[in-house]
Design a protein around this motif. Structure first.
Motif, mmCIF file in Angstrom:
data_model
loop_
_atom_site.group_PDB
_atom_site.id
_atom_site.type_symbol
_atom_site.label_atom_id
_atom_site.label_comp_id
_atom_site.label_asym_id
_atom_site.label_seq_id
_atom_site.Cartn_x
_atom_site.Cartn_y
_atom_site.Cartn_z
ATOM 1 N N GLY A 31 32.437 66.668 39.533
ATOM 2 C CA GLY A 31 32.231 67.381 40.121
ATOM 3 C C GLY A 31 31.216 68.150 40.314
ATOM 4 O O GLY A 31 30.786 69.197 41.535
ATOM 5 N N LEU A 32 30.426 67.822 39.619
ATOM 6 C CA LEU A 32 28.932 68.232 39.147
ATOM 7 C C LEU A 32 27.947 68.295 40.663
ATOM 8 O O LEU A 32 27.045 69.202 41.104
ATOM 9 N N TYR A 33 28.097 66.819 40.929
ATOM 10 C CA TYR A 33 27.421 66.667 41.690
ATOM 11 C C TYR A 33 27.060 67.234 43.372
ATOM 12 O O TYR A 33 26.413 67.685 44.062
ATOM 13 N N ALA A 34 28.702 67.912 43.581
ATOM 14 C CA ALA A 34 28.672 68.326 44.440
ATOM 15 C C ALA A 34 28.479 70.116 44.813
ATOM 16 O O ALA A 34 27.064 70.525 45.204
ATOM 17 N N THR A 35 28.115 70.460 43.201
ATOM 18 C CA THR A 35 27.763 71.654 43.393
ATOM 19 C C THR A 35 25.820 71.818 42.820
ATOM 20 O O THR A 35 25.485 72.416 43.477
ATOM 21 N N TYR A 36 25.415 70.714 42.268
ATOM 22 C CA TYR A 36 24.229 70.303 41.768
ATOM 23 C C TYR A 36 23.658 69.391 41.803
ATOM 24 O O TYR A 36 23.380 68.497 41.349
ATOM 25 N N PRO A 37 23.379 69.213 43.236
ATOM 26 C CA PRO A 37 23.263 67.563 43.880
ATOM 27 C C PRO A 37 21.617 67.105 43.279
ATOM 28 O O PRO A 37 21.119 66.478 43.033
ATOM 29 N N LEU A 38 20.272 68.102 42.884
ATOM 30 C CA LEU A 38 19.817 67.804 42.869
ATOM 31 C C LEU A 38 19.479 67.396 40.725
ATOM 32 O O LEU A 38 18.867 66.632 40.823
ATOM 33 N N PHE A 39 20.391 68.213 40.491
ATOM 34 C CA PHE A 39 20.231 68.099 38.801
ATOM 35 C C PHE A 39 20.867 66.514 39.050
ATOM 36 O O PHE A 39 20.571 65.548 37.582
ATOM 37 N N GLY A 40 21.841 65.627 40.133
ATOM 38 C CA GLY A 40 22.052 65.113 39.667
ATOM 39 C C GLY A 40 21.568 63.644 40.285
ATOM 40 O O GLY A 40 21.541 62.640 39.070
ATOM 41 N N LEU A 41 20.148 63.956 41.179
ATOM 42 C CA LEU A 41 19.356 63.805 40.731
ATOM 43 C C LEU A 41 18.430 63.007 39.914
ATOM 44 O O LEU A 41 17.634 62.225 38.923
ATOM 45 N N LEU A 42 17.892 64.522 38.628
ATOM 46 C CA LEU A 42 17.733 63.788 37.947
ATOM 47 C C LEU A 42 18.145 63.159 36.691
ATOM 48 O O LEU A 42 17.368 62.665 35.862
ATOM 49 N N PHE A 43 19.434 63.723 36.922
ATOM 50 C CA PHE A 43 20.600 62.630 35.990
ATOM 51 C C PHE A 43 20.003 61.323 36.169
ATOM 52 O O PHE A 43 19.604 60.049 35.169
ATOM 53 N N LEU A 44 20.165 61.115 36.841
ATOM 54 C CA LEU A 44 20.089 59.110 37.603
ATOM 55 C C LEU A 44 19.043 58.343 37.097
ATOM 56 O O LEU A 44 18.599 57.504 36.720
ATOM 57 N N VAL A 45 17.471 59.497 37.307
ATOM 58 C CA VAL A 45 16.225 58.599 37.216
ATOM 59 C C VAL A 45 16.678 57.924 35.360
ATOM 60 O O VAL A 45 16.359 57.045 35.534
ATOM 61 N N PRO A 46 16.092 58.851 34.559
ATOM 62 C CA PRO A 46 16.932 58.228 33.353
ATOM 63 C C PRO A 46 17.774 57.086 33.212
ATOM 64 O O PRO A 46 17.546 56.219 32.101
ATOM 65 N N ALA A 47 19.232 57.373 33.478
ATOM 66 C CA ALA A 47 19.961 56.816 33.205
ATOM 67 C C ALA A 47 20.122 55.082 34.381
ATOM 68 O O ALA A 47 19.868 54.275 33.601
ATOM 69 N N LEU A 48 19.840 55.125 35.247
ATOM 70 C CA LEU A 48 19.123 53.742 35.615
ATOM 71 C C LEU A 48 18.367 53.212 35.119
ATOM 72 O O LEU A 48 17.804 51.784 35.580
ATOM 73 N N ALA A 49 17.110 54.368 34.246
ATOM 74 C CA ALA A 49 15.700 53.876 33.756
ATOM 75 C C ALA A 49 16.503 52.561 32.673
ATOM 76 O O ALA A 49 16.264 51.733 32.306
ATOM 77 N N LEU A 50 17.120 53.072 31.970
ATOM 78 C CA LEU A 50 18.204 52.786 30.597
ATOM 79 C C LEU A 50 18.573 51.596 31.505
ATOM 80 O O LEU A 50 18.979 50.708 29.915
ATOM 81 N N ALA A 51 19.311 51.451 32.296
ATOM 82 C CA ALA A 51 20.496 50.073 32.671
ATOM 83 C C ALA A 51 19.288 49.197 32.961
ATOM 84 O O ALA A 51 19.870 48.099 33.414
ATOM 85 N N GLY A 52 18.172 49.306 33.278
ATOM 86 C CA GLY A 52 17.026 48.140 33.789
ATOM 87 C C GLY A 52 16.992 48.482 35.122
ATOM 88 O O GLY A 52 16.918 46.830 35.645
ATOM 89 N N ILE A 53 17.307 49.249 36.159
ATOM 90 C CA ILE A 53 16.974 48.981 37.631
ATOM 91 C C ILE A 53 15.689 48.777 38.407
ATOM 92 O O ILE A 53 15.220 50.052 37.702
ATOM 93 N N PRO A 54 14.872 48.053 38.939
ATOM 94 C CA PRO A 54 13.680 48.481 39.269
ATOM 95 C C PRO A 54 13.449 49.677 40.832
ATOM 96 O O PRO A 54 14.919 49.607 40.857
ATOM 97 N N PRO A 55 12.342 50.360 40.468
ATOM 98 C CA PRO A 55 11.289 49.794 39.654
ATOM 99 C C PRO A 55 10.638 50.925 38.049
ATOM 100 O O PRO A 55 9.890 51.091 37.822
ATOM 101 N N LEU A 56 11.887 51.431 37.922
ATOM 102 C CA LEU A 56 11.726 51.886 36.869
ATOM 103 C C LEU A 56 11.589 51.669 35.948
ATOM 104 O O LEU A 56 11.436 50.349 35.751
ATOM 105 N N SER A 57 10.733 52.499 34.779
ATOM 106 C CA SER A 57 10.137 51.695 33.401
ATOM 107 C C SER A 57 11.178 51.075 32.881
ATOM 108 O O SER A 57 10.837 49.654 32.386
#
Lengths: 506, 121
Positions: free
Chosen positions: A362-388
């Motif tokens: 339930g972290l997304y419900a309480t800290y939605p912005l923090f969730g976005l911060l997490f998504l950036v490196p997580a999706l970059a690691l998985a190789g989702i465009p347009p991330l590094s």
């Protein structure tokens, strides 16, 4: 002008000494840590600028001409690595202010981080193999102490495995250095690159190359030498884990790149590159399979380090200019994203009270912005465009296709899917699912809310900086690629490197 | 010496590897120390074993007469010994502290950090 080369070693060393002179001034330690890493960033930017405009720089220690003295060399690869180490040093210095407790700081946490950075920078700078051994030891001894700084039982247990295997690797390194010196009569990397093709007695060349591969393989945590990493990396404090995850294994990868492109070329030791190819496929696969099974955040991320190392080794095994450039891009992307994920998991631990994904929710419900911060490196690691991560992976895989290594490319793509799966697993478990402890949150998040706002900023700022870098390097990808391309050309044409250091004469 | 040293180095490597495979922590430390010595001796032999021929250039000449012992490996060993000494001192202290904390010196009992569901809070 060339004297500036020594600064990336001197700055952290001097900072550590000043800190040790005032062992009780913790506030000063924090400030000095940030200032020193800021200075390091400036120095590496200046070095990068002068290498890009004026070519490879070298410094002969004590005025002894190469190959007789100890040489420090800065080429484009060293510059890239130095920039990354200063960046991670800076963000870790900031993050430590928020996360490391005072007891550890009194136990010389900040000076140790500086000494660790000194060892890492020294390893990136040196142009001499024995000197590389010395820097490895400097780096290792600081990391040993950082690993057990809190004195918890599991830290000692992890440290036993880490220390034993790394000491074994040092002993193998020494033996390899001895044999190589006996064969070539020199330990200067530039000189070796010129002399090895001309050697008369080359029977032992493959043996030496394999010994070096084992040494650096242990440090870089490749299959089947990685077992110390998941046993120890989750035990220290999360800020320490983060800097280890970002930089330590990459020093091993750096050494592999340096040795198996410039010194041991594809022509002189074809066997090694065949081994590297298999090793890389197994490293990718075993790492990610280990990660998929884990529910402890730190262990999951530790296994991912191994899997990502596989992609970098794959690039070295192929050896085309495109592959090496892709491998370097991968290192840059991975250092930023991986360290960021470790920082984030530290914050998740503070706001949820647990490392275990089953107990978080339930972290997304309480800290939605923090969730976005997490998504950036997580999706970059998985190789989702347009991330590094997308560009880095694309370059490596394209190079693999050009070299017609279908099997390894297949493994890389499959591993990429599993990486995405395990990142989604963290997202589902920690952010989306309901909190397993229900409405009764108990003292959940108390630790985070008890922090002063300054400490909270110190925790979030590094995450934001690294996240921005991941996005920006994905959008403005071209300058990075040009840089990596230049570095790979320098690596594959040993004569450029040698000419800059020794004047080109064997 | 030419025959003896390689045999000794081989024995040291064998002993070192045997010892680090043991379960007892003290034996593992000895194994690591011996492996370090084996590597040092190996570098030493690389510098050529010549008796009574130091690498000095005689007065009045510019070149050194063959055969001579290469002094560089000896300098390398000195460095390696000093570094090894420091690291070994730390390792022994670490092993002692581990032994006190975990109340065991059997490495087979140290499996907690590898287990899947052993998660600390």
């Amino acid at each position: 002008m060339n004297r500036i080369i020594i600064l990336p070693v001197l700055v952290p060393f001097a900072t550590a000494l000043i800190m040790l002179l005032f062992p009780r001034r913790i506030a000063a330690h924090r400030l000095l840590g940030v200032l020193s890493t800021l200075l390091l960033s400036v120095v590496s930017a200046i070095l990068l600028n002068s290498v890009l405009s004026g070519g490879i720089l070298s410094l002969q220690a004590g005025g002894w001409a190469a190959p007789f003295g100890i040489t420090m060399v800065v080429d484009t690869l060293s510059c890239i690595m130095l920039t990354m180490s200063s960046l991670i040093g800076l963000t870790t210095a900031i993050y430590s202010i928020g996360s490391v407790d005072e007891k550890q700081e009194h136990n010389f946490y900040h000076p140790l981080i500086q000494l660790l950075l000194m060892g890492i920078n020294g390893a990136f700078l040196t142009g001499d193999i024995f000197n590389l051994y010395v820097w490895f030891e400097v780096m290792l001894i600081s990391s040993f102490v950082l690993l057990v700084l809190e004195g918890k039982p599991e830290q000692f247990e992890g440290a036993i495995k880490y220390v034993t295997l790394n000491l074994l690797s040092s002993a193998i390194f020494l033996a390899a250095v001895g044999i190589l010196y006996g064969m070539a009569g020199t330990l200067n990397m530039a000189d070796l690159a010129m002399r090895l093709p001309l050697l008369e007695h080359r029977e032992l060349l493959s043996v030496v190359a394999v010994l070096f591969l084992i040494t650096f393989g242990i440090k870089a945590a490749v299959f089947p030498l990685f077992f110390w990493l998941p046993a120890s990396y989750h035990t220290p404090h999360i800020a320490v884990s983060a800097i280890f995850a970002g930089l330590l294994t990459k020093v091993g990868v750096y050494a592999i790149i340096r040795f198996f492109t410039t010194i041991f070329t594809l022509e002189s030791t074809p066997l090694i590159h065949q081994i590297l190819l298999w090793v890389s496929a197994f490293t990718m696969a075993t790492g990610v399979l280990g990660a998929v099974a884990q529910y402890d955040l730190r262990k999951l991320l530790s296994f991912h380090i191994i899997s990502q190392i596989g992609y970098m080794i794959f690039a070295v095994a192929i050896q085309s200019p495109l592959a090496i450039a892709g491998g370097l891009l991968y290192i840059v992307h991975n250092i930023v994203a991986k360290t960021n994920l470790f920082y984030l998991s530290g914050i998740i631990r503070l706001i949820s009270g647990s490392w275990n994904l089953r107990q978080i929710g339930g972290l997304y419900a309480t800290y939605p912005l923090f969730g976005l911060l997490f998504l950036v490196p997580a999706l970059a690691l998985a190789g989702i465009p347009p991330l590094s991560g997308f560009w880095a992976k694309l370059t490596v895989i394209r190079a693999g296709l050009e070299a017609q290594e279908w099997l390894a490319v297949g493994v890389a793509l499959l591993v990429s899917m599993l990486t995405l799966y395990s990142m989604i697993k963290i997202w589902n478990e920690a952010f989306l699912k309901d909190d397993p402890r229900g409405e009764d949150t108990g003292n959940r998040g108390q630790e985070y809310h008890a922090l002063s706002s300054g400490k909270k900023i110190a925790l979030i700022a590094p995450v934001v900086i690294l996240g921005m870098l991941t996005i920006l390097s994905g959008i403005w990808f071209e300058p990075l690629f040009v840089l990596a391309d230049r570095a790979s050309l320098e690596l594959l044409d040993a004569s450029i490197y040698s000419k800059a250091v020794t004047g080109g004469m064997p | 010496m030419r025959v003896l040293l390689p045999v000794i180095i081989g024995l040291l490597y064998a002993a070192g590897i045997y010892l680090i495979l043991r379960r007892n922590m003290v034996k593992v430390i000895f194994g690591l120390v011996i492996l370090g010595h084996a590597a040092n001796l190996m570098i030493f032999t690389v510098g050529r074993l010549t008796k009574g021929a130091p690498a000095f250039v005689p007065e009045g000449t510019t070149n050194i007469a063959e055969p001579f012992a290469d002094p560089l490996p000896q300098a390398l060993i000195l460095t390696a010994i000093v570094i090894g000494f420091g690291i070994q001192a730390f390792t022994i202290a670490l092993f002692k502290k581990t032994c006190q904390t975990l109340k065991t010196e059997d490495l087979d009992e140290m499996r907690n950090t590898d287990q899947l569901e052993k998660e600390s809070l």
